[in-house]
Design a protein around this motif. Structure first.
Motif, PDB file in Angstrom:
ATOM      1  N   GLN A   1     111.814 -19.532  35.712  1.00  0.00           N
ATOM      2  CA  GLN A   1     112.682 -20.376  36.537  1.00  0.00           C
ATOM      3  C   GLN A   1     112.856 -19.822  37.948  1.00  0.00           C
ATOM      4  N   CYS A   2     112.581 -18.537  38.131  1.00  0.00           N
ATOM      5  CA  CYS A   2     112.702 -17.935  39.462  1.00  0.00           C
ATOM      6  C   CYS A   2     111.343 -17.656  40.083  1.00  0.00           C
ATOM      7  N   GLY A   3     110.283 -18.237  39.556  1.00  0.00           N
ATOM      8  CA  GLY A   3     108.945 -17.972  40.078  1.00  0.00           C
ATOM      9  C   GLY A   3     108.786 -18.440  41.516  1.00  0.00           C
ATOM     10  N   LEU A   4     107.939 -17.730  42.257  1.00  0.00           N
ATOM     11  CA  LEU A   4     107.712 -18.065  43.659  1.00  0.00           C
ATOM     12  C   LEU A   4     106.935 -19.354  43.820  1.00  0.00           C
ATOM     13  N   ARG A   5     106.090 -19.656  42.842  1.00  0.00           N
ATOM     14  CA  ARG A   5     105.220 -20.827  42.949  1.00  0.00           C
ATOM     15  C   ARG A   5     105.518 -21.765  41.790  1.00  0.00           C
ATOM     16  N   ASP A   6     106.179 -22.872  42.091  1.00  0.00           N
ATOM     17  CA  ASP A   6     106.432 -23.920  41.090  1.00  0.00           C
ATOM     18  C   ASP A   6     107.081 -23.385  39.822  1.00  0.00           C
ATOM     19  N   GLY A   7     107.969 -22.401  39.971  1.00  0.00           N
ATOM     20  CA  GLY A   7     108.649 -21.860  38.801  1.00  0.00           C
ATOM     21  C   GLY A   7     107.771 -21.067  37.867  1.00  0.00           C
ATOM     22  N   GLU A   8     106.640 -20.543  38.374  1.00  0.00           N
ATOM     23  CA  GLU A   8     105.708 -19.802  37.526  1.00  0.00           C
ATOM     24  C   GLU A   8     106.014 -18.310  37.516  1.00  0.00           C
ATOM     25  N   VAL A   9     105.472 -17.620  36.523  1.00  0.00           N
ATOM     26  CA  VAL A   9     105.430 -16.158  36.558  1.00  0.00           C
ATOM     27  C   VAL A   9     104.670 -15.746  37.812  1.00  0.00           C
ATOM     28  N   ASP A  10     105.188 -14.749  38.531  1.00  0.00           N
ATOM     29  CA  ASP A  10     104.564 -14.357  39.792  1.00  0.00           C
ATOM     30  C   ASP A  10     103.260 -13.592  39.574  1.00  0.00           C
ATOM     31  N   LEU A  11     103.263 -12.655  38.644  1.00  0.00           N
ATOM     32  CA  LEU A  11     102.069 -11.853  38.388  1.00  0.00           C
ATOM     33  C   LEU A  11     102.143 -11.246  36.992  1.00  0.00           C
ATOM     34  N   TYR A  12     101.004 -10.820  36.504  1.00  0.00           N
ATOM     35  CA  TYR A  12     100.909 -10.123  35.220  1.00  0.00           C
ATOM     36  C   TYR A  12     100.296  -8.745  35.436  1.00  0.00           C
ATOM     37  N   ASN A  13     100.748  -7.792  34.632  1.00  0.00           N
ATOM     38  CA  ASN A  13     100.192  -6.443  34.647  1.00  0.00           C
ATOM     39  C   ASN A  13      99.570  -6.168  33.283  1.00  0.00           C
ATOM     40  N   ILE A  14      98.253  -5.935  33.254  1.00  0.00           N
ATOM     41  CA  ILE A  14      97.495  -5.714  32.023  1.00  0.00           C
ATOM     42  C   ILE A  14      97.050  -4.268  31.963  1.00  0.00           C
ATOM     43  N   ASN A  15      97.225  -3.630  30.812  1.00  0.00           N
ATOM     44  CA  ASN A  15      96.740  -2.274  30.601  1.00  0.00           C
ATOM     45  C   ASN A  15      95.929  -2.223  29.310  1.00  0.00           C
ATOM     46  N   ILE A  16      94.676  -1.804  29.427  1.00  0.00           N
ATOM     47  CA  ILE A  16      93.767  -1.702  28.287  1.00  0.00           C
ATOM     48  C   ILE A  16      93.431  -0.230  28.065  1.00  0.00           C
ATOM     49  N   PRO A  17      93.790   0.343  26.913  1.00  0.00           N
ATOM     50  CA  PRO A  17      93.419   1.737  26.665  1.00  0.00           C
ATOM     51  C   PRO A  17      91.936   1.840  26.292  1.00  0.00           C
ATOM     52  N   LEU A  18      91.249   2.807  26.859  1.00  0.00           N
ATOM     53  CA  LEU A  18      89.832   3.010  26.550  1.00  0.00           C
ATOM     54  C   LEU A  18      89.728   3.970  25.374  1.00  0.00           C
ATOM     55  N   ILE A  19      89.612   3.375  24.182  1.00  0.00           N
ATOM     56  CA  ILE A  19      89.575   4.148  22.944  1.00  0.00           C
ATOM     57  C   ILE A  19      88.494   3.585  22.028  1.00  0.00           C
ATOM     58  N   ASP A  20      88.193   4.318  20.940  1.00  0.00           N
ATOM     59  CA  ASP A  20      87.116   3.928  20.023  1.00  0.00           C
ATOM     60  C   ASP A  20      87.327   2.542  19.426  1.00  0.00           C
ATOM     61  N   GLN A  21      88.588   2.138  19.276  1.00  0.00           N
ATOM     62  CA  GLN A  21      88.875   0.840  18.657  1.00  0.00           C
ATOM     63  C   GLN A  21      88.251  -0.321  19.432  1.00  0.00           C
ATOM     64  N   LEU A  22      87.979  -0.107  20.719  1.00  0.00           N
ATOM     65  CA  LEU A  22      87.306  -1.141  21.511  1.00  0.00           C
ATOM     66  C   LEU A  22      85.942  -1.506  20.930  1.00  0.00           C
ATOM     67  N   LEU A  23      85.314  -0.550  20.266  1.00  0.00           N
ATOM     68  CA  LEU A  23      83.952  -0.748  19.764  1.00  0.00           C
ATOM     69  C   LEU A  23      83.916  -1.376  18.384  1.00  0.00           C
ATOM     70  N   THR A  24      85.069  -1.592  17.769  1.00  0.00           N
ATOM     71  CA  THR A  24      85.114  -2.153  16.423  1.00  0.00           C
ATOM     72  C   THR A  24      85.174  -3.669  16.463  1.00  0.00           C
ATOM     73  N   GLU A  25      84.888  -4.270  15.322  1.00  0.00           N
ATOM     74  CA  GLU A  25      84.886  -5.731  15.243  1.00  0.00           C
ATOM     75  C   GLU A  25      86.283  -6.308  15.440  1.00  0.00           C
ATOM     76  N   GLU A  26      87.302  -5.633  14.889  1.00  0.00           N
ATOM     77  CA  GLU A  26      88.667  -6.155  15.020  1.00  0.00           C
ATOM     78  C   GLU A  26      89.253  -5.925  16.406  1.00  0.00           C
ATOM     79  N   GLY A  27      88.761  -4.925  17.134  1.00  0.00           N
ATOM     80  CA  GLY A  27      89.213  -4.704  18.500  1.00  0.00           C
ATOM     81  C   GLY A  27      90.642  -4.195  18.579  1.00  0.00           C
ATOM     82  N   LEU A  28      91.262  -4.392  19.725  1.00  0.00           N
ATOM     83  CA  LEU A  28      92.609  -3.898  19.991  1.00  0.00           C
ATOM     84  C   LEU A  28      93.644  -5.007  19.835  1.00  0.00           C
ATOM     85  N   LYS A  29      94.818  -4.637  19.364  1.00  0.00           N
ATOM     86  CA  LYS A  29      95.936  -5.571  19.386  1.00  0.00           C
ATOM     87  C   LYS A  29      96.447  -5.715  20.816  1.00  0.00           C
TER      88      LYS A  29
END
Length: 355
Positions: free
Chosen positions: A208-236
């Motif tokens: 409701q307080c977004g700068l553009r049409d009431g949207e979220v302004d930005l997102y911050n994504i963090n992906i850990p580089l670990i062995d689970q990336l190489l598995t079929e199930e991947g990361l949560k």
């Protein structure tokens, strides 16, 4: 998109709030042009965005690493730029003027002698005004979780700068956990990062307080580089909030007679303690100094980088990366505002100071 337990539901094909047309992306970072040591991820993400998603991608990067600079601008200097032509081998050629691509070159990028926020603002308002749909800042070499790192991050700073121009923005960081980081992690991280970015683009959240049409302004994504990336199930992947931590001493006093030139291997600039999450900055000679007021960047980060699980709020970005999960944090382009006065009538908010 959000489940009751906070797990991020990644959908493969969906289009709700965003246009289905191919977006034009601005890609920037705070690590500078491709470099195995300092900027190992930007070229790979560029190729995934263009080749796998088919998006139009413009690239403007700092000409050198600009970590820990936040959303700063240089206001007295003239920002100079050059053209950069990356090739399939991860190298690139710099030119003062624009020219046609040579064999093996992927695109024409722009390097600016400025901060990440400067790069973003110039790109949006001078180079391609009105043409950019989404800004992606990163992938950062090292995590950008917690208040201590988020408020200092040039990666997030570029995204904040862009969101203040009312452009959707995403900061993307790869948390280094294994030292040295196996290159086999790179491609899975790029694939996962692109899927998350694509999902957010097609399902941009409301605020409701977004700068553009009431949207979220930005997102911050963090992906850990670990062995689970190489598995079929991947990361949560979890929706998270920022871990409100703190830091202490960032500099140490060094005497003039024992202050060597600051080398590129002993300056910690990001979230980590050895390789990867530790970044280096260009150094100059130590100034001539006869007193004891000489300080060198030497932060104490152990409690931030390797905290006890007991101090991490469940559901925070720090908790997620500690558990080996991906964190996605919606943010406003503002300092956080406590909700102390949210339900108080306006007249009751007036200060009554006694003289």
């Amino acid at each position: 998109m959000r489940s009751k337990n906070g797990v991020f539901r990644l959908l493969r094909t969906t289009a709700t709030t965003a246009t289905t047309a191919t977006p034009t992306i601005l890609l920037t970072n705070d690590d500078g042009p491709p470099s195995p040591a300092e900027s190992p991820y930007v070229l790979g993400l560029y190729r995934h965005l263009t080749e796998q998603l088919g998006w139009n991608v413009k690239v403007v990067l700092p000409s050198s690493q600009k970590s820990w600079i936040g959303k700063a601008y240089h206001i007295k200097e003239i920002t100079k730029g050059s053209y950069y032509y990356p090739n399939n081998n991860g190298d690139g050629e710099i030119s003062n003027t624009s020219r046609p691509l040579k064999d093996g070159e992927l695109a024409e990028w722009i390097l600016l002698d400025g901060t990440p926020a400067t790069c973003a603002n110039i790109a949006l308002n001078n180079l391609w005004p009105g043409q950019i749909d989404l800004v992606i800042s990163g992938p950062n070499l090292g995590r950008n979780t917690s208040a201590a790192f988020s408020l200092s991050s040039g990666t997030i700073g570029a995204a904040l700068s862009s969101s203040l121009c009312k452009i959707r923005s995403i900061a993307l960081s790869y948390g280094t956990v294994v030292y040295p980081t196996p290159t086999t992690y790179h491609e899975p991280a790029h694939r996962l990062g692109c899927r998350i970015v694509e999902h957010l683009w097609h399902n941009w959240g409301e605020d409701q307080c977004g700068l553009r049409d009431g949207e979220v302004d930005l997102y911050n994504i963090n992906i850990p580089l670990i062995d689970q990336l190489l598995t079929e199930e991947g990361l949560k992947i979890y929706w998270t909030n920022i871990w409100r931590n703190s830091y202490g001493r960032l500099f140490k006093n060094v005497s003039a007679e024992h202050a060597p030139e600051q080398s590129r291997s002993d300056v910690v600039l990001a979230s980590g303690e050895q390789q990867g999450d530790v970044k280096t900055a260009a150094a100059g000679p130590s100034p001539a100094h006869s007193g004891n007021l000489l300080f060198k960047w030497a932060p104490e980060m152990t409690d931030i980088v390797r905290p006890s699980l007991s101090v991490l709020p469940v559901g925070s970005d720090g908790w997620a990366i500690h558990q080996g999960h991906v964190s996605v944090t919606p943010l406003r382009a503002t300092f956080g505002e406590p909700h102390t006065h949210q339900n108080i009538e306006l007249e009751d908010r007036i200060w009554k100071l006694k003289l």
